[in-house]
Design an enzyme around this catalytic site. Structure first.
Site, PDB file in Angstrom:
ATOM      1  CB  VAL A   1      22.084 104.767  69.883  1.00  0.00           C
ATOM      2  CG1 VAL A   1      23.272 104.510  70.798  1.00  0.00           C
ATOM      3  CG2 VAL A   1      21.302 105.979  70.392  1.00  0.00           C
ATOM      4  CG  ASP A   2      22.065  99.625  67.618  1.00  0.00           C
ATOM      5  OD1 ASP A   2      22.849  99.428  68.554  1.00  0.00           O
ATOM      6  OD2 ASP A   2      20.942  99.103  67.565  1.00  0.00           O
ATOM      7  CB  VAL A   3      23.446 103.857  62.630  1.00  0.00           C
ATOM      8  CG1 VAL A   3      24.192 104.439  61.432  1.00  0.00           C
ATOM      9  CG2 VAL A   3      22.401 102.844  62.146  1.00  0.00           C
TER      10      VAL A   3
END
Length: 409
Positions: free
Chosen positions: A181-183
């Site tokens: 999700v961060d990426v």
């Protein structure tokens, strides 16, 4: 071909830390933007202390350059600045005045206290593109909450469709290994910034961008979520099974594991021929993609019984010869033994000011024919403070020394 890069001449002020925000800044830096990363004096990006491994210096001592930090901070310059002090806030305002983009991932409202929010900096630089990356977005009942990747894998639906299927040992949801999700959020933020830069060519104005991990986590569930929206029925977890045509799954060989995707009826026919089981093609349990999905456990068991008689390399060669997509399963050390991975040069080694050199993952943007990729190692804390303050803000060595002595930088 020229030596110029796609975003050459674009200045980015990166006030982010940990992963989603820094990943956004790194993408812009990979494309040639001049990215100045702001870090807390003496502490730096919180991500410097994340993960399992860190670089060693020339004497073999552990450094603050964690592997986690290294993954999202190449092609940047680091400036230390204490944003809680008025003098530090003024430095940011002055840097923002001649920047094209500012990225930040502070909790909602934090930078407004310092006069570093979009509305304040817009007065200094009307052309500024200001991108805020938060867990839940700038508005709504949960906007002020902090958020990290795992929370959104759980909340946004991704974890619901990842894991061992019901009825099997260990059934239940699983978090994906990487912080996806961060990426994904970092990529979306970079895309939004590129769009805003393009619009500025015609409007002459900057804009505010609100990117949330929550929004991205729901969006990245993609076609599986769309299936639910169309049918009203939540698709089951498939484990290692594919989401489209099949059979698609991990298959065991005598000496290893491979993944196959027989995504069409023709793929299924040639696989049946290779297995010397033409009867399976017309078998009423498996004679359509939906049926092969419904009866996938039974089908994969049949394939595994056959594939155990093959060595992985031999089976991959045989599958390739009939045009059926397949790939070897690799543990992490084996990834870089793959001949195609080597051909694509998916890791790079560059000089590093502390460790001598560092090997990093290559950028997937490296193959732009008119924009050659350049790699500079992630900076140490405050490595470029004096350089940036002197060159961009025309500060004297005495002024810089005074800021350092008083803890501003």
């Amino acid at each position: 071909m020229t030596d110029s890069q796609a975003l050459e001449g674009v200045r980015v002020l990166d006030l982010t830390r940990v992963l989603a925000g820094p990943f956004c800044g790194q993408i812009l830096g990979d494309l040639g933007a001049d990215v100045t990363k702001i870090e807390r004096p003496g502490v730096g990006d919180d991500g410097r202390m994340y993960g399992f491994s860190s670089l060693l210096d020339s004497d073999g001592n552990k450094t603050r350059e964690s592997a986690f930090y290294l993954t999202a901070n190449r092609n940047k310059k680091s400036v230390t600045c204490n944003l809680s002090r008025p003098e530090g806030q003024e430095l940011i305002r002055r840097l923002a005045a001649d920047s094209d983009v500012l990225i930040e991932n502070y909790k909602v409202g934090n930078l407004k206290r310092y006069g570093l929010d979009y509305e304040s900096l817009k007065q200094v630089n009307p052309k500024l593109i200001y991108c805020s990356i938060t867990g839940y977005g700038q508005t709504g009942p949960m906007a002020t909450r902090p958020g990290y990747d795992g929370l959104f894998q759980a909340t946004g639906g991704m974890m619901a469709v990842t894991g061992i299927p019901e009825g099997q040992p260990g059934a239940g949801p699983l978090k994906a290994g990487p912080s996806l999700v961060d990426v994904f959020t970092g990529h979306n933020a970079a895309l939004a910034i590129l769009g805003a830069l393009n619009q500025r060519h015609t409007s002459g104005e900057g804009q505010y961008i609100d990117v949330a991990l929550l929004d991205c986590s729901v969006a990245m569930t993609s076609h599986i979520m769309q299936d639910y929206l169309v049918s009203g029925v939540a698709p089951p977890r498939l484990g290692n099974g594919g989401n489209g045509g099949g059979p698609a799954d991990l298959i065991n060989c005598a000496d290893g594991i491979i993944y196959i995707t027989a995504g069409t009826d023709e793929h299924w026919r040639v696989l049946c021929d290779l297995m010397e089981r033409p009867d399976l093609f017309d078998d009423p349990r498996f004679n359509s993609n939906p049926k092969r999905g419904t009866n996938r456990n039974e089908l994969v068991a049949i394939i595994n019984q056959w594939s155990m008689g093959w060595k992985a390399a031999d089976l991959l060669e045989a599958l390739d010869s009939i045009g059926l997509p397949a790939a070897r399963y690799n543990e992490l050390p084996e990834v870089f033994d793959d001949v195609q991975v080597q051909h694509r040069e998916l890791k790079v080694t560059v000089p590093h000011p502390v460790a001598g050199e560092v090997t990093m993952l290559a950028s997937p943007l490296a193959y732009m024919s008119g924009s050659p990729m350049k790699y500079v190692a992630p900076p140490t804390i405050g490595q470029h403070t004096d350089e940036i303050l002197a060159e961009r803000l025309n500060m004297s060595s005495q002024e810089i020394a005074q800021l350092r002595e008083t803890g501003i930088i």
